[in-house]
Design a protein around this motif. Structure first.
Motif, PDB file in Angstrom:
ATOM      1  N   TYR A 233      83.295  73.331  23.448  1.00  0.00           N
ATOM      2  CA  TYR A 233      83.225  72.361  23.789  1.00  0.00           C
ATOM      3  C   TYR A 233      85.064  71.927  23.882  1.00  0.00           C
TER       4      TYR A 233
ATOM      5  N   PHE B 209      77.070  66.274  22.831  1.00  0.00           N
ATOM      6  CA  PHE B 209      77.081  67.050  23.342  1.00  0.00           C
ATOM      7  C   PHE B 209      76.925  67.291  24.123  1.00  0.00           C
TER       8      PHE B 209
ATOM      9  N   PRO C 255      75.099  65.334  28.019  1.00  0.00           N
ATOM     10  CA  PRO C 255      75.962  65.503  29.118  1.00  0.00           C
ATOM     11  C   PRO C 255      75.420  63.702  29.512  1.00  0.00           C
TER      12      PRO C 255
ATOM     13  N   HIS D 153      80.555  65.547  28.036  1.00  0.00           N
ATOM     14  CA  HIS D 153      79.759  65.553  26.909  1.00  0.00           C
ATOM     15  C   HIS D 153      80.316  64.798  25.589  1.00  0.00           C
TER      16      HIS D 153
END
Length: 104
Positions: free
Chosen positions: A14, A46, A48, A75
């Motif tokens: 990420y 994390f 959406p 996220h």
């Protein structure tokens, strides 16, 4: 069986996109935020979040949607992290996006 597990070709990573700041508070010096993270995001780091979905809940109970400023789908990370409620910590909700990172 004694064999090592297969190594994947990529791993999800990420990448930080920055923060969406909390709604300003009504107090004179702005020390406190005027909203909290929407309950629908609690324990969903994390996951959406799409533009238009609830990001904050104002003190009057109204929901404040994510405005899409960092991308149509982001996220959120470190949701409701207590330190991020203070102005000095860069008050806000961190946003990220996933990328696939090759395993060497």
């Amino acid at each position: 069986s004694g064999a090592d597990p297969a190594t994947p070709a990529t791993l999800p990573v990420y990448v930080s996109l920055g923060k969406v700041p909390f709604v300003d508070g009504a107090d004179a010096d702005g020390a406190l935020p005027g909203a909290v993270v929407a309950a629908s995001l609690q324990d969903r780091d994390f996951a959406p979040l799409r533009a238009g979905e609830a990001l904050f809940e104002a003190l009057d109970g109204s929901l404040v949607p994510y405005d899409g400023s960092l991308g149509e789908v982001v996220h959120p990370v470190f949701i409701n992290e207590a330190a991020y409620y203070y102005r000095e910590s860069g008050r806000g909700v961190g946003m990220s996006r996933p990328v696939e990172w090759p395993v060497l």
